[in-house]
Design a protein around this motif. Structure first.
Motif, PDB file in Angstrom:
ATOM      1  N   ILE A 189       0.868  -1.184   0.000  1.00 33.54           N
ATOM      2  CA  ILE A 189       0.000   0.000   0.000  1.00 33.54           C
ATOM      3  C   ILE A 189       0.904   1.232   0.000  1.00 33.54           C
ATOM      4  CG2 ILE A 189      -1.531   1.314   1.592  1.00 33.54           C
ATOM      5  CD1 ILE A 189      -3.065  -0.830   0.132  1.00 33.54           C
ATOM      6  N   PRO A 190       0.573   2.259  -0.786  1.00 33.91           N
ATOM      7  CA  PRO A 190       1.428   3.453  -0.793  1.00 33.91           C
ATOM      8  C   PRO A 190       1.404   4.210   0.532  1.00 33.91           C
ATOM      9  CG  PRO A 190      -0.525   3.792  -2.174  1.00 33.91           C
ATOM     10  CD  PRO A 190      -0.533   2.363  -1.750  1.00 33.91           C
ATOM     11  N   LYS A 206       7.087  12.401  -1.962  1.00 35.05           N
ATOM     12  CA  LYS A 206       5.993  12.087  -2.876  1.00 35.05           C
ATOM     13  C   LYS A 206       5.352  10.801  -2.359  1.00 35.05           C
ATOM     14  CE  LYS A 206       7.773  14.148  -7.096  1.00 35.05           C
ATOM     15  NZ  LYS A 206       8.266  13.946  -8.445  1.00 35.05           N
ATOM     16  N   THR A 207       4.276  10.388  -2.995  1.00 30.04           N
ATOM     17  CA  THR A 207       3.678   9.115  -2.607  1.00 30.04           C
ATOM     18  C   THR A 207       4.653   7.983  -2.944  1.00 30.04           C
ATOM     19  OG1 THR A 207       1.519  10.013  -3.065  1.00 30.04           O
ATOM     20  CG2 THR A 207       1.685   7.619  -2.932  1.00 30.04           C
ATOM     21  N   ASP A 238       5.179   4.281  -3.629  1.00 26.12           N
ATOM     22  CA  ASP A 238       4.561   2.995  -3.940  1.00 26.12           C
ATOM     23  C   ASP A 238       5.484   1.898  -3.390  1.00 26.12           C
ATOM     24  OD1 ASP A 238       2.771   1.189  -4.932  1.00 26.12           O
ATOM     25  OD2 ASP A 238       3.232   1.519  -7.046  1.00 26.12           O
ATOM     26  N   THR A 239       5.094   0.654  -3.552  1.00 29.70           N
ATOM     27  CA  THR A 239       5.895  -0.464  -3.038  1.00 29.70           C
ATOM     28  C   THR A 239       7.354  -0.364  -3.498  1.00 29.70           C
ATOM     29  OG1 THR A 239       3.891  -1.774  -3.147  1.00 29.70           O
ATOM     30  CG2 THR A 239       5.959  -2.988  -2.886  1.00 29.70           C
ATOM     31  N   PHE A 249       4.992  11.787   9.936  1.00 29.87           N
ATOM     32  CA  PHE A 249       3.885  10.826   9.850  1.00 29.87           C
ATOM     33  C   PHE A 249       3.593  10.503   8.390  1.00 29.87           C
ATOM     34  CE2 PHE A 249      -0.127  13.262   8.747  1.00 29.87           C
ATOM     35  CZ  PHE A 249       0.473  14.483   8.494  1.00 29.87           C
ATOM     36  N   LEU A 298      -1.287   9.669   4.514  1.00 27.75           N
ATOM     37  CA  LEU A 298      -2.415   8.827   4.095  1.00 27.75           C
ATOM     38  C   LEU A 298      -2.955   8.008   5.262  1.00 27.75           C
ATOM     39  CD1 LEU A 298      -0.881   7.459   0.794  1.00 27.75           C
ATOM     40  CD2 LEU A 298      -2.488   9.333   1.065  1.00 27.75           C
ATOM     41  N   LYS A 342      -0.920  -6.115  -6.876  1.00 33.20           N
ATOM     42  CA  LYS A 342      -0.098  -6.961  -6.022  1.00 33.20           C
ATOM     43  C   LYS A 342      -0.753  -8.347  -5.834  1.00 33.20           C
ATOM     44  CE  LYS A 342       2.992  -3.745  -5.368  1.00 33.20           C
ATOM     45  NZ  LYS A 342       2.428  -2.752  -6.308  1.00 33.20           N
ATOM     46  N   HIS A 370      -5.851   3.521  -7.238  1.00 33.39           N
ATOM     47  CA  HIS A 370      -4.856   3.141  -6.239  1.00 33.39           C
ATOM     48  C   HIS A 370      -3.807   4.239  -6.058  1.00 33.39           C
ATOM     49  CE1 HIS A 370      -2.929   0.369  -3.570  1.00 33.39           C
ATOM     50  NE2 HIS A 370      -1.792   0.443  -4.235  1.00 33.39           N
ATOM     51  N   LEU A 371      -3.375   4.870  -7.173  1.00 32.70           N
ATOM     52  CA  LEU A 371      -2.313   5.883  -7.096  1.00 32.70           C
ATOM     53  C   LEU A 371      -2.717   7.198  -7.767  1.00 32.70           C
ATOM     54  CD1 LEU A 371       0.717   3.521  -7.879  1.00 32.70           C
ATOM     55  CD2 LEU A 371       0.353   4.715  -5.711  1.00 32.70           C
ATOM     56  N   GLU A 386      -8.491   8.355   0.216  1.00 30.67           N
ATOM     57  CA  GLU A 386      -7.143   8.941   0.245  1.00 30.67           C
ATOM     58  C   GLU A 386      -6.326   8.551  -0.987  1.00 30.67           C
ATOM     59  OE1 GLU A 386      -8.173   6.496   2.111  1.00 30.67           O
ATOM     60  OE2 GLU A 386      -6.613   5.003   2.477  1.00 30.67           O
ATOM     61  N   GLU A 402       0.206  15.028  -7.574  1.00 29.94           N
ATOM     62  CA  GLU A 402       0.905  16.181  -6.993  1.00 29.94           C
ATOM     63  C   GLU A 402      -0.003  17.393  -6.792  1.00 29.94           C
ATOM     64  OE1 GLU A 402       4.488  16.634  -5.922  1.00 29.94           O
ATOM     65  OE2 GLU A 402       3.645  14.657  -5.550  1.00 29.94           O
ATOM     66  N   LEU A 437      -5.219  15.482   7.071  1.00 27.11           N
ATOM     67  CA  LEU A 437      -5.065  14.517   8.163  1.00 27.11           C
ATOM     68  C   LEU A 437      -3.862  14.920   9.017  1.00 27.11           C
ATOM     69  CD1 LEU A 437      -5.814  11.206   6.236  1.00 27.11           C
ATOM     70  CD2 LEU A 437      -7.398  12.855   7.247  1.00 27.11           C
TER      71      LEU A 437
END
Lengths: 113, 314
Positions: free
Chosen positions: A65-66, A78-79, A81-82, A99, A102, B69, B104-105, B131, B137, B174
């Motif tokens: 999970i990102p 940035k986000t 990913d795996t 933290f 997400l 996945k 997902h992204l 989320e 971005e 959040l």
């Protein structure tokens, strides 16, 4: 002779021991400028890290999970990913709480001395 | 079209109710503008199906288009299976709500793929973001596609079949160590939106993260969700729908029914039963029993909505 031999052996052994102990310490010092934090199972590992000024910390997301790594006003990845990584070099001393934006229940701390 | 429909036929409301008692399932009612309306006497088999339907809408959630996945290498495929199931329903639902994590992204291609599959249902879809839909971005893809006519980060309300629906956003701003968050601006809007509504109006609140505290250790709850629930306290029927936790969970508290839908992408573990809330890997044969959709049924004379969860298989 016997006494000398024992003493010689004792000295040699002591030196070997000292070298064996010194070696990993030297290695750890060399690594101090690069530290790693892993994200596994929605947890920053280690959750708290004490480092010296100038150290670069690299976070790696090992979850499916990102996640993100965010310290308000200080740094923001940035986000991730795996298997994605994010690095930040700490140039000022202080406590950096961070933290995942997400999953905000995921928190961590970098103490820079 | 409502009570006066019977007036035109010279049949009093009381008489119709008597007829209904006599005819059993022979009289079909539906709810329009909050007023029960008779559709006339039809054959009982058809009535049984249609009456069971009432005012029906569907909930789908957590499509996670782009997820690839091992827990489910083809999330787009299982979304398509869910849409095919919806298309095969004997009674077409009035519309659909999607409780977030469409993607997902938050990639443009993921939104495109989700749209292409979901639009095959030919139903109006009312979205709220998860989320995972706000990861680009500039946080613009979701808003450009689904944000028209919404306030703030994407909240809004609408009325359908006499029910007041409110879509809420609890996935922005959040705070470290916290849970989902609605924020002062949205709460003020919600209070205002509900002001002046008749307390007999059924209310449906829907958001991505549960508005109730499911399991704070995994972030499954909304920091200020209790404030939102205070505003709906006086209403006779309140239904709160969400996604995010990828499993069916229900709670009834006073006049409020809480309900969490399955994901169409991958299951997540029950609270505290695993090291983390991450995707749960199950045998291939079992996966489709843990994914699915929910249909929500509003029947006359019943305060609570009937919610039917349908797994993709089993």
């Amino acid at each position: 002779m016997k006494t000398l031999n024992r003493r010689d052996f004792g000295v040699d052994f002591g030196l070997t021991l000292a070298a064996a102990i010194l070696l990993p310490i030297t290695t750890a010092r060399a690594d101090d400028t690069n530290m790693e934090v892993h994200i596994d199972n929605f947890v920053f590992q280690p959750p708290e890290l004490t480092i010296k000024v100038g150290t670069t910390v690299t976070w790696t997301n090992r979850d499916d999970i990102p996640h993100t790594v965010v310290s308000a006003g200080k740094f923001r990845s940035k986000t991730l990913d795996t298997d994605d990584k994010f690095s930040f070099t700490f140039t000022n001393a202080g406590d950096y709480k961070y933290f995942c934006s997400l999953h905000p229940h995921m928190t961590g701390m970098i103490k820079v001395e | 079209m409502s009570g006066h429909h019977h007036g035109e036929d010279g049949v009093s409301r009381r008489k119709v109710l008597e007829c209904m008692t006599w005819a059993g399932t022979g009289v079909l009612w539906t709810i329009t503008g909050g007023v029960p309306r008779s559709l006339g006497i039809i054959d009982s088999a058809e009535a049984a199906t249609a009456a069971a339907a009432g005012m029906t809408f569907l909930q789908i959630s957590d499509s996670h288009v782009g997820f690839d996945k091992p827990a489910n290498p083809n999330a787009l495929g299982t979304l398509e299976e869910a849409i095919n199931k919806i298309n095969a329903m004997p009674v077409k639902p009035s519309f659909m709500i999607h409780t977030g994590d469409i993607t997902h992204l938050s990639k443009a291609a993921e939104f495109d793929n989700a749209d292409r599959i979901i639009s095959q249902s030919k139903l109006d879809v009312h979205y709220v973001p998860g989320e995972h839909d706000f990861l680009d971005e500039e946080v613009k893809f979701y808003r450009e596609r689904y944000g028209r006519g919404t306030k703030g980060a994407g909240w809004y309300s609408f009325d359908a079949g006499g029910v007041h629906f409110v879509g809420l956003v609890n996935v922005v701003d959040l705070k470290g160590g916290g849970l989902g968050n609605l924020g002062a601006e949205q709460l003020a809007w919600l209070e205002d939106d509900l002001r002046g509504k008749s307390k007999s109006t059924p209310v449906v609140l829907f958001a991505h993260i549960p508005l109730w505290t499911v399991y704070p250790e995994w972030g499954w709850g909304t920091e200020d969700g209790g404030r939102a629930l205070e505003y709906v306290k006086g209403f006779g029927s309140v239904t709160v729908l969400n996604g995010h936790i990828h499993q069916v969970m229900q709670k009834v508290e006073g006049n409020v029914t809480f309900h969490t839908a399955r994901s169409t992408a991958f299951p997540q573990p029950a609270p505290g039963t695993a090291a983390s809330p991450g995707p749960m890997k199950v045998e291939d044969a079992k996966l489709r029993t843990m994914l699915g959709v929910a249909s929500i049924n509003f029947k006359q004379n019943e305060q609570r909505l009937a919610i039917i969860d349908t797994p993709l298989q089993g």
